[in-house]
Design a protein around this motif. Structure first.
Motif, short mmCIF file in Angstrom:
data_model
loop_
_atom_site.label_atom_id
_atom_site.label_comp_id
_atom_site.label_asym_id
_atom_site.label_seq_id
_atom_site.Cartn_x
_atom_site.Cartn_y
_atom_site.Cartn_z
N ALA A 56 1.64 -0.99 -9.07
CA ALA A 56 2.72 -1.59 -8.30
C ALA A 56 2.95 -0.85 -7.00
O ALA A 56 2.73 0.37 -6.92
N ASN A 57 3.39 -1.60 -5.99
CA ASN A 57 3.75 -1.04 -4.68
C ASN A 57 5.02 -1.73 -4.20
O ASN A 57 5.12 -2.95 -4.25
N VAL A 58 5.97 -0.94 -3.74
CA VAL A 58 7.23 -1.47 -3.23
C VAL A 58 7.57 -0.74 -1.93
O VAL A 58 7.43 0.48 -1.85
N THR A 59 8.00 -1.48 -0.92
CA THR A 59 8.46 -0.86 0.33
C THR A 59 9.78 -1.49 0.76
O THR A 59 10.06 -2.66 0.47
N ASN A 60 10.58 -0.70 1.46
CA ASN A 60 11.84 -1.20 2.02
C ASN A 60 11.68 -1.73 3.43
O ASN A 60 12.39 -2.64 3.85
N MET A 61 10.77 -1.13 4.21
CA MET A 61 10.57 -1.51 5.60
C MET A 61 9.08 -1.62 5.91
O MET A 61 8.43 -0.58 6.06
N PRO A 62 8.53 -2.83 5.96
CA PRO A 62 9.19 -4.11 5.68
C PRO A 62 9.36 -4.30 4.18
O PRO A 62 8.64 -3.70 3.38
N LEU A 63 10.30 -5.13 3.80
CA LEU A 63 10.59 -5.38 2.39
C LEU A 63 9.40 -6.10 1.75
O LEU A 63 8.98 -7.17 2.20
N SER A 64 8.83 -5.50 0.70
CA SER A 64 7.69 -6.13 0.03
C SER A 64 7.54 -5.59 -1.38
O SER A 64 7.92 -4.45 -1.68
N VAL A 65 6.98 -6.43 -2.25
CA VAL A 65 6.67 -6.07 -3.63
C VAL A 65 5.28 -6.60 -3.94
O VAL A 65 5.00 -7.79 -3.74
N ALA A 66 4.40 -5.73 -4.44
CA ALA A 66 3.04 -6.16 -4.77
C ALA A 66 2.58 -5.44 -6.04
O ALA A 66 3.08 -4.37 -6.37
N GLY A 67 1.63 -6.06 -6.73
CA GLY A 67 1.10 -5.40 -7.92
C GLY A 67 0.31 -6.34 -8.79
O GLY A 67 0.11 -7.52 -8.46
N ASN A 68 -0.15 -5.82 -9.91
CA ASN A 68 -0.84 -6.63 -10.91
C ASN A 68 -0.59 -6.06 -12.28
O ASN A 68 -0.21 -4.89 -12.44
N LEU A 69 -0.77 -6.91 -13.28
CA LEU A 69 -0.44 -6.56 -14.66
C LEU A 69 -1.39 -7.25 -15.61
O LEU A 69 -1.72 -8.42 -15.42
N ASN A 70 -1.85 -6.52 -16.62
CA ASN A 70 -2.69 -7.09 -17.67
C ASN A 70 -2.16 -6.65 -19.04
O ASN A 70 -1.99 -5.45 -19.28
N ILE A 71 -1.90 -7.63 -19.90
CA ILE A 71 -1.41 -7.36 -21.25
C ILE A 71 -2.36 -8.01 -22.24
O ILE A 71 -2.70 -9.19 -22.09
#
Length: 277
Positions: free
Chosen positions: A172-187
């Motif tokens: 996962a990756n999260v930033t405030n400036m610029p606002l963004s959320v990215a990632g991946n998940l495997n279950i």
């Protein structure tokens, strides 16, 4: 969507506070077992709400670039609904000074969820459903987690109709400036079937774009169809893939039971500062 944003903020709040313990500001307390438990209790209190409580115990090895925590208990007003054991975090202490959470590996030995938590009571007050100005709590502006792993997730019979176990991996990756959320998940299911879920996401509210993909598959009598009480407990396959502006986000949706398509089309999601649908 508001619940997701709250979960992101609270998760990184807990992680950030715990990692800051390694900065040397509380060396006197961290040098003793009772001192570490005091710190763990304070972190749990900060992360808890009136409806949901988080209790941490067995805080060890917080000085340096590795943190170990023996147990996390998740509680609501009826008691414990889940717990985790064996948390290990390998992080970069120097990055915290620059306002960045940089984690090479965060790992749980086990996560047990016996039942769903009680729903929070609504206050009746209207809340803004738009994205906040920041996702990460101050002083952090960026979080990069290269590897997230849970070696065993156990879902109780009260949720799935039977006890089942999974493994989880992601980043996962999260930033405030610029606002963004990215990632991946495997279950992936590890007993009683071959159920699996994979997901990836790249959401950028400041540029008004989102790219999200989800794929789910499980054999007959699987976890999801049991949790939803779907008649005859068929094999399930489902996909959601979407890309576009947040104000008019379109996703292709397909759902099949026993290899027979029962739903196919597009789903629309609109998110702005006033409402969501």
């Amino acid at each position: 969507m508001r619940t997701v944003r709250r979960w992101i903020t609270r998760t990184f709040l807990v992680l950030g506070i715990i990692l800051l313990l390694g900065s040397g500001a509380v060396l006197a307390l961290l040098g003793t077992g009772p001192g570490r438990q005091i710190i763990a209790s304070q972190v749990g209190n900060l992360a808890s709400t009136d409806q949901q409580k988080i209790e941490l115990s067995g805080l060890n090895s917080v000085l340096g670039d590795r943190l170990n925590l023996d147990r996390i208990d998740l509680k609501d007003k009826s008691g414990v609904w889940g717990h985790a054991t064996g948390l290990t975090i390998d992080y970069r202490l120097t990055s915290l000074i620059a306002g960045k959470i940089e984690v090479d590996d965060i790992r749980l030995q086990s996560l047990t969820i016996e039942r769903l938590p009680e729903a929070a009571k609504q206050t009746g007050q209207t809340q803004n459903s738009g994205w906040p100005t920041r996702l990460l709590p101050a002083p952090f502006n960026q979080a990069d987690i290269s590897q997230i792993a849970i070696e065993r997730i156990q879902i109780g019979e009260r949720i799935a109709g039977k006890t089942v176990s999974f493994t989880l991996n992601g980043q996962a990756n999260v930033t405030n400036m610029p606002l963004s959320v990215a990632g991946n998940l495997n279950i992936e299911q590890v007993d009683g079937g071959r159920g699996a879920l994979s997901a990836s996401w790249q959401i950028e509210p400041d540029s008004n774009t989102a790219e999200i993909g989800v794929e789910i598959s499980e054999p007959r009598d699987g976890v999801i169809v049991n949790a939803l009480a779907i008649p005859n407990r068929p094999a399930l396959a489902a996909t959601i893939n979407g890309r576009g502006p947040l104000a008019n986000w379109l996703a292709d949706l397909a759902v099949s039971f026993d290899q027979n398509e029962i739903l196919s089309g597009q789903a629309k999601l609109a998110i702005n500062d006033e409402a969501q649908s």
